[in-house]
Scaffold this motif. Structure first.
Motif, PDB file in Angstrom:
ATOM      1  N   SER A  48      10.405  10.650   4.724  1.00  0.00           N
ATOM      2  CA  SER A  48       9.085  10.443   4.108  1.00  0.00           C
ATOM      3  C   SER A  48       9.221   9.826   2.725  1.00  0.00           C
ATOM      4  O   SER A  48       8.443   8.941   2.349  1.00  0.00           O
ATOM      5  CB  SER A  48       8.335  11.777   3.998  1.00  0.00           C
ATOM      6  N   GLN A  49      10.206  10.300   1.954  1.00  0.00           N
ATOM      7  CA  GLN A  49      10.436   9.737   0.624  1.00  0.00           C
ATOM      8  C   GLN A  49      10.796   8.259   0.719  1.00  0.00           C
ATOM      9  O   GLN A  49      10.287   7.429  -0.045  1.00  0.00           O
ATOM     10  CB  GLN A  49      11.555  10.497  -0.094  1.00  0.00           C
ATOM     11  N   LYS A  50      11.688   7.928   1.639  1.00  0.00           N
ATOM     12  CA  LYS A  50      12.078   6.522   1.810  1.00  0.00           C
ATOM     13  C   LYS A  50      10.884   5.679   2.244  1.00  0.00           C
ATOM     14  O   LYS A  50      10.684   4.564   1.748  1.00  0.00           O
ATOM     15  CB  LYS A  50      13.209   6.389   2.837  1.00  0.00           C
ATOM     16  N   ALA A  51      10.088   6.220   3.157  1.00  0.00           N
ATOM     17  CA  ALA A  51       8.907   5.477   3.610  1.00  0.00           C
ATOM     18  C   ALA A  51       7.950   5.244   2.446  1.00  0.00           C
ATOM     19  O   ALA A  51       7.379   4.155   2.303  1.00  0.00           O
ATOM     20  CB  ALA A  51       8.214   6.242   4.738  1.00  0.00           C
ATOM     21  N   GLU A  52       7.790   6.234   1.585  1.00  0.00           N
ATOM     22  CA  GLU A  52       6.929   6.098   0.400  1.00  0.00           C
ATOM     23  C   GLU A  52       7.482   5.043  -0.555  1.00  0.00           C
ATOM     24  O   GLU A  52       6.730   4.235  -1.106  1.00  0.00           O
ATOM     25  CB  GLU A  52       6.787   7.458  -0.302  1.00  0.00           C
ATOM     26  N   GLN A  53       8.800   5.054  -0.754  1.00  0.00           N
ATOM     27  CA  GLN A  53       9.417   4.049  -1.624  1.00  0.00           C
ATOM     28  C   GLN A  53       9.175   2.642  -1.076  1.00  0.00           C
ATOM     29  O   GLN A  53       8.851   1.722  -1.828  1.00  0.00           O
ATOM     30  CB  GLN A  53      10.922   4.302  -1.754  1.00  0.00           C
ATOM     31  N   TRP A  54       9.337   2.476   0.228  1.00  0.00           N
ATOM     32  CA  TRP A  54       9.121   1.175   0.845  1.00  0.00           C
ATOM     33  C   TRP A  54       7.651   0.754   0.741  1.00  0.00           C
ATOM     34  O   TRP A  54       7.347  -0.420   0.506  1.00  0.00           O
ATOM     35  CB  TRP A  54       9.554   1.188   2.313  1.00  0.00           C
ATOM     36  N   ARG A  55       6.737   1.723   0.912  1.00  0.00           N
ATOM     37  CA  ARG A  55       5.316   1.412   0.800  1.00  0.00           C
ATOM     38  C   ARG A  55       4.971   0.958  -0.613  1.00  0.00           C
ATOM     39  O   ARG A  55       4.266  -0.026  -0.818  1.00  0.00           O
ATOM     40  CB  ARG A  55       4.479   2.643   1.175  1.00  0.00           C
ATOM     41  N   GLU A  56       5.515   1.692  -1.624  1.00  0.00           N
ATOM     42  CA  GLU A  56       5.270   1.313  -3.020  1.00  0.00           C
ATOM     43  C   GLU A  56       5.840  -0.065  -3.318  1.00  0.00           C
ATOM     44  O   GLU A  56       5.222  -0.867  -4.033  1.00  0.00           O
ATOM     45  CB  GLU A  56       5.876   2.362  -3.959  1.00  0.00           C
ATOM     46  N   MET A  57       7.025  -0.345  -2.784  1.00  0.00           N
ATOM     47  CA  MET A  57       7.635  -1.652  -3.007  1.00  0.00           C
ATOM     48  C   MET A  57       6.786  -2.751  -2.373  1.00  0.00           C
ATOM     49  O   MET A  57       6.580  -3.816  -2.979  1.00  0.00           O
ATOM     50  CB  MET A  57       9.056  -1.682  -2.435  1.00  0.00           C
ATOM     51  N   ALA A  58       6.272  -2.487  -1.175  1.00  0.00           N
ATOM     52  CA  ALA A  58       5.430  -3.476  -0.498  1.00  0.00           C
ATOM     53  C   ALA A  58       4.140  -3.724  -1.288  1.00  0.00           C
ATOM     54  O   ALA A  58       3.699  -4.872  -1.430  1.00  0.00           O
ATOM     55  CB  ALA A  58       5.099  -3.007   0.920  1.00  0.00           C
ATOM     56  N   GLU A  59       3.547  -2.654  -1.842  1.00  0.00           N
ATOM     57  CA  GLU A  59       2.344  -2.804  -2.660  1.00  0.00           C
ATOM     58  C   GLU A  59       2.641  -3.632  -3.905  1.00  0.00           C
ATOM     59  O   GLU A  59       1.846  -4.494  -4.295  1.00  0.00           O
ATOM     60  CB  GLU A  59       1.792  -1.436  -3.060  1.00  0.00           C
ATOM     61  N   LYS A  60       3.782  -3.359  -4.547  1.00  0.00           N
ATOM     62  CA  LYS A  60       4.160  -4.104  -5.756  1.00  0.00           C
ATOM     63  C   LYS A  60       4.349  -5.585  -5.422  1.00  0.00           C
ATOM     64  O   LYS A  60       3.898  -6.455  -6.170  1.00  0.00           O
ATOM     65  CB  LYS A  60       5.440  -3.527  -6.347  1.00  0.00           C
TER      66      LYS A  60
END
Length: 129
Positions: A57-69
């Motif tokens: 879940s943490q990795k998925a959140e990091q990837w989501r934040e990176m995609a948003e950025k």
């Protein structure tokens, strides 16, 4: 009909390459260390599946934040591109006006500072035969 032999040849080549690479002692050591680490990880996460879920879940959140950025950066760059694109005709006109102003100034200054024909000091050149 001929059977496609490419997939079998790829698998045979991969297995052969793996076996040949194990002839190197350094490769054997790194491979055995990697397999041992993988075994420990599998063992740990099989006993603690909740932690695996949390890390995923943490990795998925990091990837989501990176995609948003990345999306924000793309939107910003797109906006700046449109601004520059809109300024291009205006900038072209300004450059053209500046060029014309300098061209006019150069024409006025060269016609005003025409030197008399002749040699040094304005004296006529000495002609020799």
């Amino acid at each position: 009909m001929a059977k496609n032999k490419l997939p079998a040849a790829i698998i045979i080549g991969a297995v052969t390459g793996g076996i040949l690479s194990m002839l190197d002692p350094g490769t054997r050591k790194k491979t055995s260390e990697s397999l041992a680490n993988t075994k420990r990880s599998i063992s740990y996460y099989s006993r603690n599946p909740q932690e695996l879920s949390e890390r995923a879940s943490q990795k998925a959140e990091q990837w989501r934040e990176m995609a948003e950025k990345i999306q924000e950066d793309i939107a910003f760059l797109s906006e700046k591109y449109e601004e520059v694109k809109a300024m291009a005709p205006e900038l072209k006109e300004t450059v053209q006006e500046t060029k014309e102003a300098f061209t006019e100034d150069q024409q006025h200054s060269t016609s005003a500072s025409t030197l008399p024909q002749g040699g040094p000091g304005g004296l006529p050149e000495k002609k020799t035969m």
